[in-house]
Design a protein around this motif. Structure first.
Motif, short mmCIF file in Angstrom:
data_model
loop_
_atom_site.label_atom_id
_atom_site.label_comp_id
_atom_site.label_asym_id
_atom_site.label_seq_id
_atom_site.Cartn_x
_atom_site.Cartn_y
_atom_site.Cartn_z
N GLN A 1 6.49 8.31 -12.48
CA GLN A 1 6.83 7.30 -11.47
C GLN A 1 8.05 6.54 -11.97
O GLN A 1 7.96 5.77 -12.91
N ASP B 1 -0.58 17.76 0.38
CA ASP B 1 -1.22 16.45 0.18
C ASP B 1 -0.18 15.34 0.16
O ASP B 1 -0.39 14.26 0.72
N ALA B 2 0.95 15.60 -0.46
CA ALA B 2 2.04 14.62 -0.49
C ALA B 2 2.59 14.43 0.92
O ALA B 2 2.86 13.29 1.33
N GLU C 1 2.15 11.58 -8.69
CA GLU C 1 1.07 12.29 -9.39
C GLU C 1 0.90 13.70 -8.85
O GLU C 1 0.75 14.66 -9.62
N ILE C 2 0.91 13.84 -7.54
CA ILE C 2 0.73 15.15 -6.91
C ILE C 2 1.79 16.15 -7.37
O ILE C 2 1.49 17.31 -7.64
N GLU D 1 1.80 2.15 -3.44
CA GLU D 1 0.69 2.85 -4.09
C GLU D 1 0.62 4.31 -3.64
O GLU D 1 0.37 5.21 -4.46
N ARG D 2 0.88 4.55 -2.37
CA ARG D 2 0.90 5.92 -1.86
C ARG D 2 2.00 6.74 -2.54
O ARG D 2 1.79 7.91 -2.87
N ASN E 1 0.83 -1.21 0.00
CA ASN E 1 0.00 0.00 0.00
C ASN E 1 0.86 1.26 0.00
O ASN E 1 0.49 2.28 -0.58
N LEU F 1 0.40 12.06 2.86
CA LEU F 1 0.59 10.67 2.45
C LEU F 1 1.91 10.12 3.00
O LEU F 1 1.96 8.98 3.48
N GLN G 1 3.12 6.27 -5.48
CA GLN G 1 2.63 6.55 -6.83
C GLN G 1 1.73 7.79 -6.82
O GLN G 1 1.78 8.62 -7.73
N GLN G 2 0.93 7.93 -5.77
CA GLN G 2 0.08 9.12 -5.64
C GLN G 2 0.93 10.38 -5.45
O GLN G 2 0.59 11.43 -5.99
N VAL G 3 2.02 10.25 -4.70
CA VAL G 3 2.91 11.40 -4.49
C VAL G 3 3.52 11.84 -5.83
O VAL G 3 3.58 13.04 -6.12
#
Length: 181
Positions: A71, A132-133, A65-66, A58-59, A55, A136, A61-63
């Motif tokens: 990636q 937001d990053a 994106e932010i 995956e987090r 998980n 996370l 990967q979100q960072v």
């Protein structure tokens, strides 16, 4: 032509790529450690954290994106060294009563590296305005700290079991006298 000076944003991205690689390696190491562990609490801790680490990937990967960056992984020499050391220790201590204690020590070295990196990334994300990053990254940082605490608690029990001088009394791999707490 002068090279463009590196910025904190550059350092953040490079470190993020490093941690992305490290976290993927960590998932593999945790799965291998879970298979090697004899103590049920330790086995369970490794399995649980392997799921958490998946998980965490995956987090990350979100960072990416932010911050609007691709990636990418960058080989993490530190994680390669730590996982290599873990493999050597498994070979050297795999059949001994100290095997689980050694596994905990190796796992904590991995966790401490990750705690240091996630702490740095969280701070830098905040400084760069990536709130937001930062949230996370803090979520992952807290999971890493919790895992380290759990491993310390387990170590307190299994290090005593692994310190016995004479496994020749029929306890084999140290299983005989072990009890899960």
């Amino acid at each position: 032509m002068a090279a463009k000076p590196k910025t904190l944003q550059d350092a953040f991205y490079e470190t993020l790529k490093d941690v992305y690689y490290a976290e993927k390696q960590s998932v593999r190491a945790l799965k291998k450690s879970a298979k090697a562990a004899e103590h049920e609490d330790l086995k369970r801790a490794f399995e649980t954290h392997a799921e958490e680490s998946a998980n965490q990937v995956e987090r990350l990967q979100q960072v990416f994106e932010i911050i609007g960056k691709p990636q990418r992984s960058k080989t993490c020499e530190a994680m390669q060294g730590l996982t290599s050391e873990m493999e050597e220790d498994l070979e050297d201590f795999g059949d001994s009563p100290a095997a689980d204690a050694v596994l905990v020590g190796c796992a904590q070295a991995l966790e401490h590296y990750e705690i240091a990196r996630y702490g740095t990334l969280k701070t830098w994300a905040s400084q760069l305005g990536h709130e937001d990053a930062a949230k996370l990254l803090d979520e992952t940082l807290q999971e890493e700290k919790k895992t380290d605490e759990i491993l310390s608690q387990i170590a307190g029990r299994i290090n005593v079991e692994g310190s016995e001088e004479s496994p020749a009394e029929g306890s084999g791999k140290g299983k005989g006298g072990r009890k899960s707490a």
